[in-house]
Scaffold this active site. Sequence first.
Site, mmCIF file in Angstrom:
data_model
loop_
_atom_site.group_PDB
_atom_site.id
_atom_site.type_symbol
_atom_site.label_atom_id
_atom_site.label_comp_id
_atom_site.label_asym_id
_atom_site.label_seq_id
_atom_site.Cartn_x
_atom_site.Cartn_y
_atom_site.Cartn_z
ATOM 1 C CB SER A 88 -0.919 0.010 1.225
ATOM 2 O OG SER A 88 -0.178 0.150 2.412
ATOM 3 C CB THR A 210 -2.654 5.763 2.853
ATOM 4 O OG1 THR A 210 -3.308 5.789 1.590
ATOM 5 C CG2 THR A 210 -1.960 7.093 3.066
ATOM 6 C CB THR A 228 -0.527 6.411 -0.302
ATOM 7 O OG1 THR A 228 -1.386 5.328 -0.610
ATOM 8 C CG2 THR A 228 -0.779 7.519 -1.305
ATOM 9 N NE ARG A 238 -7.303 8.134 -6.801
ATOM 10 C CZ ARG A 238 -7.018 7.832 -5.534
ATOM 11 N NH1 ARG A 238 -5.771 7.512 -5.205
ATOM 12 N NH2 ARG A 238 -7.943 7.840 -4.602
ATOM 13 N N GLY A 240 -4.510 10.958 -5.362
ATOM 14 C CA GLY A 240 -5.421 10.854 -4.230
ATOM 15 C C GLY A 240 -5.272 12.018 -3.272
ATOM 16 C CG ASP A 241 -6.394 11.154 0.715
ATOM 17 O OD1 ASP A 241 -6.239 10.166 -0.027
ATOM 18 O OD2 ASP A 241 -6.309 11.085 1.950
ATOM 19 C CB THR A 261 -5.638 5.581 5.482
ATOM 20 O OG1 THR A 261 -6.517 5.124 6.507
ATOM 21 C CG2 THR A 261 -4.295 5.893 6.105
ATOM 22 N N GLY A 262 -7.719 5.705 3.232
ATOM 23 C CA GLY A 262 -9.033 5.340 2.706
ATOM 24 C C GLY A 262 -9.261 5.947 1.337
ATOM 25 N N GLY A 264 -9.447 8.367 -1.217
ATOM 26 C CA GLY A 264 -8.952 9.732 -1.311
ATOM 27 C C GLY A 264 -9.965 10.719 -1.845
HETATM 28 N N1 GLY Z 1 -5.905 7.532 0.574
HETATM 29 C C1 GLY Z 1 -5.108 7.096 -0.486
HETATM 30 C C2 GLY Z 1 -5.678 7.337 -1.801
HETATM 31 O O1 GLY Z 1 -6.872 7.404 -1.965
HETATM 32 O O2 GLY Z 1 -4.909 7.456 -2.723
#
Ligand code: GLY
Length: 357
Positions: A88, A210, A228, A238, A240-241, A261-262, A264
């Site tokens: 991850s 993450t 992450t 793409r 993420g957050d 985490t989760g 994004g």
């Molecule tokens: N939280 C990691 C992502 O969505 O990339």
Amino acid sequence: MNRRKFFRSGAGISAGLFVAAGARPKLSAGRSIRTGATTRPVIITSHSNSTGQDAMRKAWEILAADGSALDAVEKGANVIEVDPEDTSVGYGGLPNEQGVVQLDASIMDGRTYNAGSVASIEGIKTPASIARLVMERTDHVMLVGPAALDFAKSFGYKEEDLMTEKARGIWLRWREQHSDKDDWGPAEHLVGREEATRVMDGPMDFHYGTTNVLAVDSNGDIAGITTTSGLSWKVPGRIGDSPIIGAGLYVDNKVGAAGATGRGEDVIKSCASYFIVMQMRAGRTPQEACEDAIEMIIDKYADVNPDFVPPEKFVALNKDGEYGCAWMGIRGTPRMSVHTPEGVAVFEGSSMYDPVG
Ligand code: GLY
């Protein structure tokens, strides 16, 4: 019908108080109660496995010698990033749909109110350290894609293949078994139609994953990292957050730090880490603030899809060394690794979802 119910379990204990969605529940006992005591230094990571604990021990060497939270979170994050078994984060992370590992990371230094991040970077095992270079060696906050790799190479970092055989095996299985509408997989005349078009009947190892590493040092300064490999099988490019300050990470030296985490996409739209730190600034404990963020995201979706269960997990730490974590709880109790002057431990936060309620 919305079957969702929330509860706030006092972190670390199993009993919870069930309340209807949208209501503001009373808190039960646990870390949600402010003690007034200050414990420093403290470092936490959302990784509760043995690698997370190893990361805490490594980072603690810095904190125990009165080193900075900033150095500690980088050292800790690097331990998790280079673990080839972890699919991850960093080296060994699961790739995008085309089999390319693209990493996101951010860092924030409360002491200087400075931040740096890299997004969709390829070929570097420790993107958190490149994020630190962006923060400390440029007047920018974020570098993206091939330019971020060139930037890392200019500091002597070597481009490496980030795909481990473990990650490749999982990706190949996904490519061959995620759909019965393509030609990946064995020839039908050899294995039969059913096997040739078989789709996976169970979840893959990780879809999101993450790590957050947050610390307050003996001086009271706070720093954080989120790093992450992002959503597995993502559309190439793409982001993420994790590399977005305020979404996957936020630090305020007067208040504390938070990381996510989760999924994004939920975290970006809700500016969740910033929200958590602002909740702490308004007087909420880290535990309460993480729970507030879960409720906040649920509320955002309430009129759109009340049955949507966002898979985020939030972790937070304040200047006094209090900490907390929460998630919706679809996979049991959220855990994180914590290192205080008493040693390393796994902390159980609160699950807020009752699937049968
Ligand atoms: N939280 C990691 C992502 O969505 O990339």
